[in-house]
Design a protein around this motif. Structure first.
Motif, PDB file in Angstrom:
ATOM      1  N   TRP A 104       0.814  -1.218   0.000  1.00  0.00           N
ATOM      2  CA  TRP A 104       0.000   0.000   0.000  1.00  0.00           C
ATOM      3  C   TRP A 104       0.848   1.270   0.000  1.00  0.00           C
ATOM      4  CZ3 TRP A 104      -3.723  -1.764   4.467  1.00  0.00           C
ATOM      5  CH2 TRP A 104      -4.634  -2.702   3.953  1.00  0.00           C
ATOM      6  N   LYS A 152      -8.967   2.751   2.588  1.00  0.00           N
ATOM      7  CA  LYS A 152     -10.071   2.273   1.749  1.00  0.00           C
ATOM      8  C   LYS A 152     -11.180   3.325   1.720  1.00  0.00           C
ATOM      9  CE  LYS A 152     -11.718  -1.886   1.814  1.00  0.00           C
ATOM     10  NZ  LYS A 152     -11.488  -2.360   0.438  1.00  0.00           N
ATOM     11  N   GLU A 206     -13.549  -6.065   3.595  1.00  0.00           N
ATOM     12  CA  GLU A 206     -13.356  -6.188   2.156  1.00  0.00           C
ATOM     13  C   GLU A 206     -14.238  -7.322   1.640  1.00  0.00           C
ATOM     14  OE1 GLU A 206      -9.286  -7.068   1.274  1.00  0.00           O
ATOM     15  OE2 GLU A 206      -9.171  -8.750   2.657  1.00  0.00           O
TER      16      GLU A 206
END
Length: 336
Positions: free
Chosen positions: A46, A250, A226
């Motif tokens: 990330w 997110k 998720e």
């Protein structure tokens, strides 16, 4: 000392590094066993970091810094290393702050202790600071339905145990292949149930509604965050409900505005929730001693730090089911 550095991939390189020195309020721990977490492969992906990503420490205090009053060399301890900082647990020696370090009860092994810190603190922060649920020393006196999505994960399993101690029921637990593990943690006599997400999103939503039995669902702990988890929950949570999520970076804008959503960032234990972290790590140690709090089952990965690569690949590929991968540092090639 030997140290494992994790970069995007995940790619793990074992290097030789100097033994660090503890600063004020810090503890240097000779690591017997290190635990792993999904973030260990996710963060390099990330944010592009190349770092010793280990944050779960179990070992022996080697040195203490100035102002450390609770620990001394030779103490058996576990600790939560400050994420994204140097001197993590994928090494022979690691650094932790004294407020996120705690004594290990005599009957708790280093392997068990290494399965605890990050995930257990995530569960506590999510339940009590983010969702605002009754804490164990002032337990609930009336039913509070709580959905725990990803109940077989370490975070989910610890959330179940803490909720039990807080007398929060019924627990509506969402799990899959590892439902048998969840079954050992819940209390069917108080209305707790397990729902299988593998039946599909529509079926799960209907089963969540049935489990609510006409009561409004006002609390959800999404330990998955998720693959449609929070979207399924959004279809059953009532107006004014609270949901806490665990994955940063997110976009959760699809959650309806009438549902309050919070990110549980375990790093808060090193920042604005330092007092909370201090108290709860010591409370969890008491839970280990008294037997009401149990570590997630562990799988010792062969090769010590040499096994970190395979373990992180397994985590990335979803192969860890109701288990924590841990590493005995002494098994590392080149470690005496």
């Amino acid at each position: 000392m030997k140290e494992a550095i994790v970069s995007k991939g995940p790619k793990v390189e074992i290097i030789d590094s100097p033994i660090p020195k503890p600063g004020p309020d810090q503890v240097l721990i000779k690591v017997n066993v290190s635990g792993s977490n999904p973030k260990d492969w996710k963060l390099p992906l990330w944010i592009g970091s190349t770092l010793n990503q280990g944050d779960d420490i179990a070992g022996i205090v080697d040195q203490v810094g100035e102002n450390v009053y609770e620990f001394k060399p030779g103490d058996r301890v576990a600790a939560f290393h400050e994420m994204t900082t140097p001197h993590g647990s994928y090494a022979e020696y690691a650094i932790a702050w004294q407020h996120t370090t705690f004594h290990i009860p005599k009957h708790t092994s280093f392997e068990e202790a290494a399965a605890l810190p990050l995930a257990a603190m995530t569960s506590a922060l999510g339940l009590y600071l983010r969702l605002g649920l009754p804490q164990p020393w002032v337990p609930a006196t009336e039913p509070i339905p709580l959905v725990i999505y990803g109940a077989a994960s370490a975070v989910g399993s610890y959330a179940i145990q803490l909720a039990q101690k807080s007398n929060i029921h019924p627990l509506i637990c969402v799990a899959g292949r590892s439902s048998a593990h969840v079954e050992k943690l819940i209390d069917r006599s108080k209305g707790d149930v397990i729902l299988d997400y593998r039946e599909g999103g529509d079926a799960l939503v209907e089963n969540l509604k049935k489990a609510a039995d006409g009561r409004p669902l006002l609390y959800a702990f999404d330990a998955v965050s998720e693959k449609g988890s929070y979207l399924n929950l959004s279809k059953v949570l009532a107006k004014g409900a609270k949901i806490t999520l665990v994955l940063p970076l997110k976009d959760y804008s699809e959650i309806p505005e009438y549902i309050e959503h919070y990110l549980t960032n375990v790093g808060a234990a090193h920042k604005d929730a330092k007092d909370f972290g201090y108290v709860f790590f010591r409370y969890l140690a008491r839970g280990l001693h008294e037997g009401w709090f149990k570590p997630q089952p562990q799988e010792v990965v062969p090769g010590g730090l040499g096994g970190v690569q395979q373990a992180l690949e397994n985590l990335m590929n979803g192969k860890a089911n109701a288990v924590k991968y841990v590493f005995r540092i002494s098994d590392t090639e080149g470690v005496s």
